[in-house]
Structures are given as C-alpha cells and as structure tokens.
Design a protein around this motif. Structure first.
Motif, PDB file in Angstrom:
ATOM      1  N   ASP A 138      -6.412  -5.380   0.464  1.00 48.58           N
ATOM      2  CA  ASP A 138      -7.131  -5.058   1.701  1.00 48.58           C
ATOM      3  C   ASP A 138      -8.012  -6.223   2.129  1.00 48.58           C
ATOM      4  OD1 ASP A 138      -5.978  -2.599   1.938  1.00 48.58           O
ATOM      5  OD2 ASP A 138      -7.726  -1.450   1.273  1.00 48.58           O
TER       6      ASP A 138
ATOM      7  N   ARG B 249       4.994  -3.872  -4.214  1.00 47.19           N
ATOM      8  CA  ARG B 249       3.970  -4.278  -5.178  1.00 47.19           C
ATOM      9  C   ARG B 249       4.529  -5.300  -6.157  1.00 47.19           C
ATOM     10  NH1 ARG B 249      -0.096   0.883  -6.288  1.00 47.19           N
ATOM     11  NH2 ARG B 249      -0.408   1.332  -4.068  1.00 47.19           N
TER      12      ARG B 249
ATOM     13  N   LYS C 138       0.830  -1.213   0.000  1.00 40.30           N
ATOM     14  CA  LYS C 138       0.000   0.000   0.000  1.00 40.30           C
ATOM     15  C   LYS C 138       0.864   1.262   0.000  1.00 40.30           C
ATOM     16  CE  LYS C 138      -4.046   0.090   0.933  1.00 40.30           C
ATOM     17  NZ  LYS C 138      -5.287   0.200   0.127  1.00 40.30           N
TER      18      LYS C 138
ATOM     19  N   PHE D 202      -4.576  -2.810  -5.195  1.00 42.80           N
ATOM     20  CA  PHE D 202      -4.014  -1.975  -4.140  1.00 42.80           C
ATOM     21  C   PHE D 202      -4.829  -0.747  -3.759  1.00 42.80           C
ATOM     22  CE2 PHE D 202      -0.410  -3.978  -6.490  1.00 42.80           C
ATOM     23  CZ  PHE D 202      -0.132  -4.943  -5.520  1.00 42.80           C
TER      24      PHE D 202
ATOM     25  N   ASP E 206      -7.967   1.262  -2.007  1.00 43.31           N
ATOM     26  CA  ASP E 206      -8.702   0.975  -0.769  1.00 43.31           C
ATOM     27  C   ASP E 206      -9.879   0.057  -1.063  1.00 43.31           C
ATOM     28  OD1 ASP E 206      -6.944   2.571   0.604  1.00 43.31           O
ATOM     29  OD2 ASP E 206      -8.268   4.329   0.632  1.00 43.31           O
TER      30      ASP E 206
END
Length: 356
Positions: A347, A179, A173, A340, A342
C-alpha cells in the motif's frame, strides 16, 4: 382383506406383521453387508469428494482424478465422484471459510491454507501429513512473457523497471498468484545483496509501469493477450508450458534469479469429519504424491516435488542459478502482514508511485 376383520385378527395379524418386518430387515441387513465394501467412512459404497483449487490446476486434476477413482475402486470397491471448483485462490479460501464444505483445498499459496486453519476448519500440522512433510504438492517459478520477437529486448527482472516498459500483473491485494510475482521482484534484490530499501525502490519502479492491476492472474492474462495491454506479462512457468503443449508457443524467459512458487494441498478436517469422507480424502491427498499423479502435474508444466519425476522432466525446465523460497522471508505468516495487509509495504508503494 384382513383390514375388514381387524378386531378379530388384530393380535394374530400384528404379530405376523412384526415377524415379517423383522425377517425382511434381517435379510436386507445381510444383503447390504455382503455387497458393501469395508470402509471406515460409514461403509457406503459411494463417496463424493469436493475439491477446491485455483484456476491453473484444472488441466492436471482433469487427468489425475480418473486415475485415483479407478485405483480406489479396485482397492476398496468404493465408487468415488468429485465435485470440483476452480477460481482465484483468495476467492476459494473465502468460500470455504464462509461455509462451502470442501473436503480438499489445493490453493496457490500456504497463506490461504493458513487462513482456513485460523478459521478453525483445518487442524495445525496439516503440512506434516503429506509424504514430503511440508504440504507442497507441486512447484513452479516466475516467468516474463513478451510480445512476439521480444521487441523491447527484455532479458530479466531489471528490465521491467525501465521507463519504456509497460507491465501486466495482477493485484497482490486480491490475487495469491500476484503475491508470488511481487515476492519474486523483492527477492531479486535481496538475494543479490541489496537492502530492503533498495528492494522497495526497485519494486516501486516496476509497479509504476503497471497501469492497471487486474483482480487475478486470469484477468491479467486476458489483459495481455486479448486486450493487448503491456509489453510484458509476469506469469507462472507452468502456464506457458501448458500453452505450448496446446499449440500456443508463447515467447517467454525464465529469470535466473527466481522464487520457488510452492502450492499446498490440505484436507479440511471439519468438513471431512462432518461428511464422513476423511479416509478417502486423505487417500486422495496421498495419491497426489505418487509418481503417477506427479507425472500428470509435470505434463501440464508444474515442477514435481519428488526427485524421480523431477529427473524425468528436467529437460522441460531451465535451471535457476539462484532459487529462493518464501521461507527465506519468514514464511507467509510474516510476509502477508508485512507486505499485503492494509497500510503495509505494498500500500505504501502504491501511494508513492509517481504518476505519469
């Protein structure tokens, strides 16, 4: 003395003064023209470029920049100095968007460059302005660093999902490098015939073994080596090769199923036009694709993007049986929001990790 007789001599003196000033100006203009090199960036004999990059590229640019400065001065007579900043790719991206007037950005992933493009600072099509047509200036792959002697007998990505393994990796994040780590794990499943559900299950198991998510790759490395956390660290190949060159022989393995970690370079159009540095900034970017510069990237562990240099350093890099790219998943324009943003897949994984 002529001030005391101003009223008497004002017309004559004023005329003489104006003539003198005119002649001085003409002489200065001629001298400046004779001394200054021809350059479309306003003709200045000195230019300063600002380069923003992510942390692990510093050793390469330390060697490359003096080579360019020397070549450019020999070619144009112009002196170029560099302001440099190295940090996490995400932080550098935000700084440019918030007004840090960088001429050139060399970031960890194209997604960050695209953010600057979307902010209106880089024109679309920046990739095609580089010699290879895709904007990628060097490459790497993912590696697993183990403890000395590999006491947990870690052999590949699969072992990171074992219940007895503690893994160190940064937070995707907040970290561009992390990533790549995440997508290496995801792609390992997809590229061996697995479904997205199976990929999600595997990645969930790995991240269940990550007790803490450092903010960036540098913090993750410190957590593993300095704080002695974890049994395995997911890292870049170039980092461990550079460490070896500096006398630190880190135990690591390169999984045969791997992702090509492609790092872009771009000129920040709005800022080079404002600062009058476009010509020299574009020349620097072009220089980075020459064998001279590519060899410097290779010396510190990056995989070259030109065949000539890649062949020279082939012995430094294990061959990858299955090498995939971010484009296999639709590119960062699709990957970033899918995984990635929200409420996206990462998540969801974090929310559903069984806590021990």
């Amino acid at each position: 003395m002529w001030l005391d007789n101003w009223n008497q001599w004002k017309h004559t003196s004023l005329l003489k003064s104006l003539i003198s000033l005119f002649l001085v100006a003409v002489c200065l203009s001629i001298a400046t023209s004779a001394c200054a090199p021809s350059n479309s960036d306003s003709g200045s004999a000195r230019k300063e470029l600002t380069l923003l990059s992510y942390a692990v590229t510093r050793p390469a640019y330390k060697n490359i920049i003096p080579l360019f400065v020397k070549e450019w001065r020999e070619k144009t007579g112009q002196i170029v100095t560099f302001g440099q900043s190295y940090g996490s790719s995400g932080s550098q991206t935000r700084a440019v968007i918030d007004g840090l007037e960088a001429d050139i950005v060399a970031l960890a992933l194209s997604a960050d460059t695209l953010k600057i493009q979307n902010a209106g600072l880089i024109k679309p099509g920046w990739e095609k302005k580089t010699p290879n047509g895709d904007g990628i200036v060097h490459r790497s792959v993912g590696v697993i660093v183990t403890r000395e002697g590999n006491p947990k007998n870690i052999k590949n990505w699969d072992d990171l999902a074992r219940d007895d393994i503690s893994v160190v990796t940064a937070n995707p994040k907040t970290s561009g490098g992390a990533r790549w780590n995440y997508m290496a794990l995801w792609g390992k499943v997809i590229k061996t015939g697995g479904t997205e559900e199976q990929a999600k299950e595997f990645v969930t198991k790995v991240y269940a073994n990550v007790p803490v998510l450092p903010r960036d790759a540098r913090e993750a490395t410190d957590a593993f080596f300095v704080q002695k956390q974890g049994d395995a660290l997911i890292n870049y190949e170039n980092e461990v090769i550079l460490a070896k060159e500096q006398g630190q022989n880190l135990p690591y393995l390169v999984p045969e199923i791997n992702i090509s970690i492609d790092s872009p370079i771009a000129v920040v159009d709005s800022y080079v036009d404002k600062r009058g540095t476009r010509e020299v900034a574009e020349a620097f970017v072009q220089f980075l694709f020459t064998p001279t510069a590519q060899r410097e990237f290779a010396k510190v562990g990056f995989r070259s993007v030109i065949p000539e240099v890649a062949a020279e350093f082939a012995g430094n890099y294990p061959k990858i049986s299955t090498l995939f790219t971010i484009e296999d998943f639709g590119g960062w324009n699709q990957v970033s929001p899918k995984f990635f943003d929200d409420g996206a897949i990462f998540d969801d994984i974090q929310a559903n990790i069984p806590r021990r």
